[in-house]
Design a protein around this motif. Structure first.
Motif, PDB file in Angstrom:
ATOM      1  N   GLU A  42       0.612  -1.105  -0.170  1.00 57.95           N
ATOM      2  CA  GLU A  42      -0.450  -0.218  -0.386  1.00 57.95           C
ATOM      3  C   GLU A  42       1.005   1.137   0.120  1.00 57.95           C
ATOM      4  OE1 GLU A  42      -2.164   2.290   1.088  1.00 57.95           O
ATOM      5  OE2 GLU A  42      -4.325   0.941  -0.179  1.00 57.95           O
ATOM      6  N   PHE A  43       0.362   2.118   0.195  1.00 54.77           N
ATOM      7  CA  PHE A  43       0.719   3.646  -0.107  1.00 54.77           C
ATOM      8  C   PHE A  43       2.187   3.515   0.898  1.00 54.77           C
ATOM      9  CE2 PHE A  43      -1.582   4.917   3.830  1.00 54.77           C
ATOM     10  CZ  PHE A  43      -1.103   5.890   4.581  1.00 54.77           C
ATOM     11  N   PRO A  44       1.981   3.066   2.093  1.00 51.26           N
ATOM     12  CA  PRO A  44       3.672   3.175   2.941  1.00 51.26           C
ATOM     13  C   PRO A  44       5.500   2.357   2.344  1.00 51.26           C
ATOM     14  CG  PRO A  44       1.771   2.621   4.565  1.00 51.26           C
ATOM     15  CD  PRO A  44       1.144   2.240   3.071  1.00 51.26           C
ATOM     16  N   GLY A  45       4.351   1.454   1.567  1.00 53.36           N
ATOM     17  CA  GLY A  45       5.665   0.257   0.252  1.00 53.36           C
ATOM     18  C   GLY A  45       5.529   1.342  -0.765  1.00 53.36           C
ATOM     19  N   PHE A  46       4.811   2.317  -0.991  1.00 52.91           N
ATOM     20  CA  PHE A  46       5.460   2.716  -2.155  1.00 52.91           C
ATOM     21  C   PHE A  46       6.446   3.620  -2.044  1.00 52.91           C
ATOM     22  CE2 PHE A  46       1.576   1.774  -4.291  1.00 52.91           C
ATOM     23  CZ  PHE A  46       2.187   0.384  -5.036  1.00 52.91           C
ATOM     24  N   ILE A  78      10.359   4.626  -2.624  1.00 60.55           N
ATOM     25  CA  ILE A  78      10.862   5.885  -3.575  1.00 60.55           C
ATOM     26  C   ILE A  78      11.780   6.678  -2.567  1.00 60.55           C
ATOM     27  CG2 ILE A  78       9.969   8.486  -4.114  1.00 60.55           C
ATOM     28  CD1 ILE A  78       7.430   7.255  -5.198  1.00 60.55           C
ATOM     29  N   ILE A  79      11.570   6.572  -1.286  1.00 61.80           N
ATOM     30  CA  ILE A  79      12.125   7.363  -0.227  1.00 61.80           C
ATOM     31  C   ILE A  79      13.779   6.796  -0.440  1.00 61.80           C
ATOM     32  CG2 ILE A  79      13.040   7.591   2.081  1.00 61.80           C
ATOM     33  CD1 ILE A  79       9.939   7.711   2.431  1.00 61.80           C
ATOM     34  N   GLU A  80      13.584   5.288  -0.395  1.00 57.26           N
ATOM     35  CA  GLU A  80      14.830   4.380  -0.617  1.00 57.26           C
ATOM     36  C   GLU A  80      16.155   4.938  -1.426  1.00 57.26           C
ATOM     37  OE1 GLU A  80      13.807   1.076   2.433  1.00 57.26           O
ATOM     38  OE2 GLU A  80      14.052   0.963   0.918  1.00 57.26           O
ATOM     39  N   MET A 138      17.586   2.994   4.384  1.00 54.57           N
ATOM     40  CA  MET A 138      16.565   2.290   4.262  1.00 54.57           C
ATOM     41  C   MET A 138      15.734   3.337   5.251  1.00 54.57           C
ATOM     42  SD  MET A 138      16.003  -1.424   5.640  1.00 54.57           S
ATOM     43  CE  MET A 138      16.610  -2.255   5.065  1.00 54.57           C
ATOM     44  N   ALA A 139      13.861   2.872   4.638  1.00 54.96           N
ATOM     45  CA  ALA A 139      12.864   4.001   5.621  1.00 54.96           C
ATOM     46  C   ALA A 139      11.821   3.109   5.576  1.00 54.96           C
ATOM     47  CB  ALA A 139      12.421   4.488   3.739  1.00 54.96           C
ATOM     48  N   GLU A 175      -1.056   4.276  -5.062  1.00 51.37           N
ATOM     49  CA  GLU A 175       0.339   4.327  -5.690  1.00 51.37           C
ATOM     50  C   GLU A 175       0.816   6.008  -5.202  1.00 51.37           C
ATOM     51  OE1 GLU A 175       4.562   2.460  -8.865  1.00 51.37           O
ATOM     52  OE2 GLU A 175       2.084   2.293  -8.395  1.00 51.37           O
ATOM     53  N   PRO A 176      -0.231   6.589  -5.548  1.00 49.58           N
ATOM     54  CA  PRO A 176      -0.190   8.667  -5.746  1.00 49.58           C
ATOM     55  C   PRO A 176      -0.268   8.571  -4.880  1.00 49.58           C
ATOM     56  CG  PRO A 176      -1.395   7.727  -7.822  1.00 49.58           C
ATOM     57  CD  PRO A 176      -1.735   6.397  -6.811  1.00 49.58           C
ATOM     58  N   PHE A 177      -0.761   8.325  -3.989  1.00 46.27           N
ATOM     59  CA  PHE A 177      -0.572   8.379  -2.392  1.00 46.27           C
ATOM     60  C   PHE A 177       0.787   7.900  -2.186  1.00 46.27           C
ATOM     61  CE2 PHE A 177      -5.395   6.885  -2.125  1.00 46.27           C
ATOM     62  CZ  PHE A 177      -5.697   8.148  -3.231  1.00 46.27           C
ATOM     63  N   GLY A 178       1.834   7.322  -1.907  1.00 49.62           N
ATOM     64  CA  GLY A 178       2.773   6.685  -1.888  1.00 49.62           C
ATOM     65  C   GLY A 178       3.676   7.868  -2.096  1.00 49.62           C
ATOM     66  N   GLN A 179       3.248   8.202  -3.950  1.00 50.09           N
ATOM     67  CA  GLN A 179       4.332   9.383  -3.822  1.00 50.09           C
ATOM     68  C   GLN A 179       4.234  10.394  -3.452  1.00 50.09           C
ATOM     69  OE1 GLN A 179       2.618   9.200  -8.553  1.00 50.09           O
ATOM     70  NE2 GLN A 179       4.254   7.127  -8.515  1.00 50.09           N
ATOM     71  N   MET A 180       3.045  10.584  -3.291  1.00 50.12           N
ATOM     72  CA  MET A 180       3.294  12.525  -2.368  1.00 50.12           C
ATOM     73  C   MET A 180       3.619  11.877  -1.163  1.00 50.12           C
ATOM     74  SD  MET A 180      -0.874  12.576  -3.176  1.00 50.12           S
ATOM     75  CE  MET A 180      -2.176  13.324  -4.803  1.00 50.12           C
ATOM     76  N   LEU A 181       3.329  11.640  -0.526  1.00 50.04           N
ATOM     77  CA  LEU A 181       4.040  10.564   1.292  1.00 50.04           C
ATOM     78  C   LEU A 181       4.993  10.871   0.964  1.00 50.04           C
ATOM     79  CD1 LEU A 181       3.524  10.852   4.068  1.00 50.04           C
ATOM     80  CD2 LEU A 181       3.354   8.254   3.629  1.00 50.04           C
ATOM     81  N   ALA A 182       6.192  10.185  -0.121  1.00 48.64           N
ATOM     82  CA  ALA A 182       7.760   9.980  -0.219  1.00 48.64           C
ATOM     83  C   ALA A 182       8.151  11.592  -0.658  1.00 48.64           C
ATOM     84  CB  ALA A 182       7.973   8.937  -1.103  1.00 48.64           C
TER      85      ALA A 182
END
Length: 515
Positions: free
Chosen positions: A234-238, A242-244, A252-253, A278-285
């Protein structure tokens, strides 16, 4: 003779001076490692072998130590630590026992991202059978790359994809946005609730300035999923991926879920587009990375942890709630009315009478012709049809509310059974306070409402305090005391009495004060 004595005295002074300089060098010129925290990272894939996997689930371990204490911070892409989902109830106890006996680590913090797409929702087991063993392997990996580090803390901001899912109605009650029940009519909705856009961040760098680990905390349910409906972190994984990738250097994130009990992704009920987190994960990252660049990591050796078990009161109001629901159920049943329509007739009529409210049955000229000739057949037919449409719509709304009442009654009965199994008036809950440099983590093994996290962070003497729910166990929902009378899904799915909040807050403030 006098010259010899003077020479000896001078030599003695030189020796003492040299010895003092040596002591000074030993005391104040230790290697950087002695003055710094040590940290290591490791991870293992915990996804079961399945063809329905979109992206992998992981267990990650961050081991941090100072000269006096060693802590393992573990995150999993799962719905909960025990109670619900595929992580067994004995998981936490077994992991702690093994890391203490095998790896000499006394303190363990385990956080679940509360990811509903780990197989929990569709009833399929998508987490590896040996998740306990893989967790130990992740911790061992972390121990293998321990090195001196610097730490810095800060905050980010992201307000584009999270919202409070408890919608307040004009009646004063609340309904919860869920797939298990329909939304309320628009004209009954009064306002939306509070959410927390803050991202709490701990940056851990090697002494050369390259990133080692990033811990970030945010509050939002992860359950929108992905278009192919497969298992996903989910969004935390995405976001973590990206962060890593952007930090590089093998960094490691680590995502820590916050006070997300009443917080959802904003497009959770969208029926016009494929569900995609995935777009939510991109925003958070991107928001996390933006804030991370402003954080300076500094040398520190401050590491402390306090863990206590508190007794939280179990609720006693479920019988009253059941009576309240049964009364509402009887009133709704009594409000049902006969109608000439069924679904097959209702749908085309409803569309017809909404496309052209003034002339629904034909073009305007026919209505004008009837009026000119003194006839009123169309007008009378429209009046009867509109009455039937209104009654049918009313019955539909009653049906929706009745269905929700049935679900609520069933959940309350299940919670009462769980309360009875505890065999007393209280349930034990482990809570923690952890301080890493200027970064403070406080924990709760439950789904706290967002206002709980916001309040604790605001009242903490440490500017960079984060609230980590779903940690070291799972006790279902933990609503604010004032929300119990409002109703909603979370209140039906709760075992704690309203006064849990005050007891918890008092104890957690006490713990923070000792860090």
């Amino acid at each position: 003779m006098r010259k010899s004595r003077c020479h000896l005295r001078f030599s003695s002074i030189l020796l003492r001076s040299a010895f003092l300089l040596f002591l000074t060098a030993v005391c104040f010129s230790q290697p950087a490692a002695a003055q710094s925290l040590m940290a290591g990272t490791g991870k293992k894939n915990i996804t079961a072998d399945s063809g329905e996997v979109h992206d992998s689930l992981y267990v990650k371990a961050l081991v941090i130590e100072s000269q006096k204490i060693r802590i393992a911070l573990i995150t999993l892409d799962v719905v909960a630590i025990g109670t619900i989902g595929d992580i067994p109830d004995e998981f936490l106890m077994n992991v702690r026992k093994r890391v203490k006996n095998e790896l000499k680590i006394d303190h363990v913090l385990v956080n679940a991202s509360h990811n509903h797409l780990d197989g929990f929702l569709n009833g399929g087991k998508k987490i590896a059978e040996d998740v306990e063993g893989r967790t130990i392997m992740a911790v061992k990996k972390a121990l293998m790359n321990m090195e001196p580090v610097k730490a810095g803390a800060g905050k980010g901001f992201e307000n584009r994809f999270a919202m409070n899912r408890r919608i307040k109605l004009k009646s004063g009650e609340v309904f919860t946005i869920r797939h298990a029940n329909p939304n309320m009519p628009d004209d009954e909705i009064a306002q939306v609730g509070e959410f927390d856009p803050e991202i709490g961040i701990l940056r851990i760098d090697r002494l050369d300035g390259t990133p080692k680990a990033l811990v970030y905390n945010y509050a939002c349910h992860p359950y929108t999923g992905v278009p192919d409906k497969g298992v996903t972190a989910e969004f935390p994984g995405f976001a973590s991926g990206i962060i890593e990738e952007q930090l590089g250097h093998g960094a490691m994130a680590f995502f820590l879920q916050g006070a997300a009990g009443d917080i959802t992704e904003v497009l959770y009920k969208d029926t016009n587009n494929p569900r995609d987190s995935e777009p939510f994960g991109q925003m958070l990252a991107l928001s996390t990375l933006k804030a991370t660049r402003k954080i300076t990591a500094v040398t520190t050796n401050h590491l402390s942890l306090i863990s206590e078990t508190v007794k939280l009161p179990l609720r006693t109001d479920i019988p009253d709630w059941l009576k309240r629901l049964e009364k509402a159920e009887a009133e709704l049943l009594d409000s049902l009315r006969f109608t000439n329509l069924n679904l097959k007739v209702f749908i085309p009529l409803y569309i017809q009478y909404n496309i052209s409210p003034d002339y629904p049955s034909y073009y305007a000229y026919r209505y004008l012709q009837e009026e000119k000739t003194g006839l009123n057949g169309l007008k009378k037919m429209d009046e009867e049809n509109q009455k039937d449409i209104g009654k049918y719509l009313s019955n539909i709304h009653v049906m929706e509310k009745l269905a929700q009442i049935q679900v609520n009654k069933e959940m309350l009965k299940q919670k009462q059974d769980e309360i009875n199994e505890y065999g007393g008036k209280f349930v034990s809950a482990e809570i923690m306070g952890v301080r890493i440099g200027d970064f403070v983590i406080v924990t709760l093994p439950a789904e706290a409402f967002v206002q709980v996290g916001i309040k604790i962070k605001a009242e903490s003497p440490y500017a960079n305090t984060v609230f980590s729910g779903y940690t070291n166990g799972y006790l279902h929902y933990a609503p604010t005391a004032r929300s119990y009378h409002e109703g909603g899904y979370e209140i039906m799915n709760c075992i704690l009495a309203p006064c849990w909040q005050k007891i918890y807050e008092n104890k957690i403030h006490e713990i923070i004060g000792k860090l």
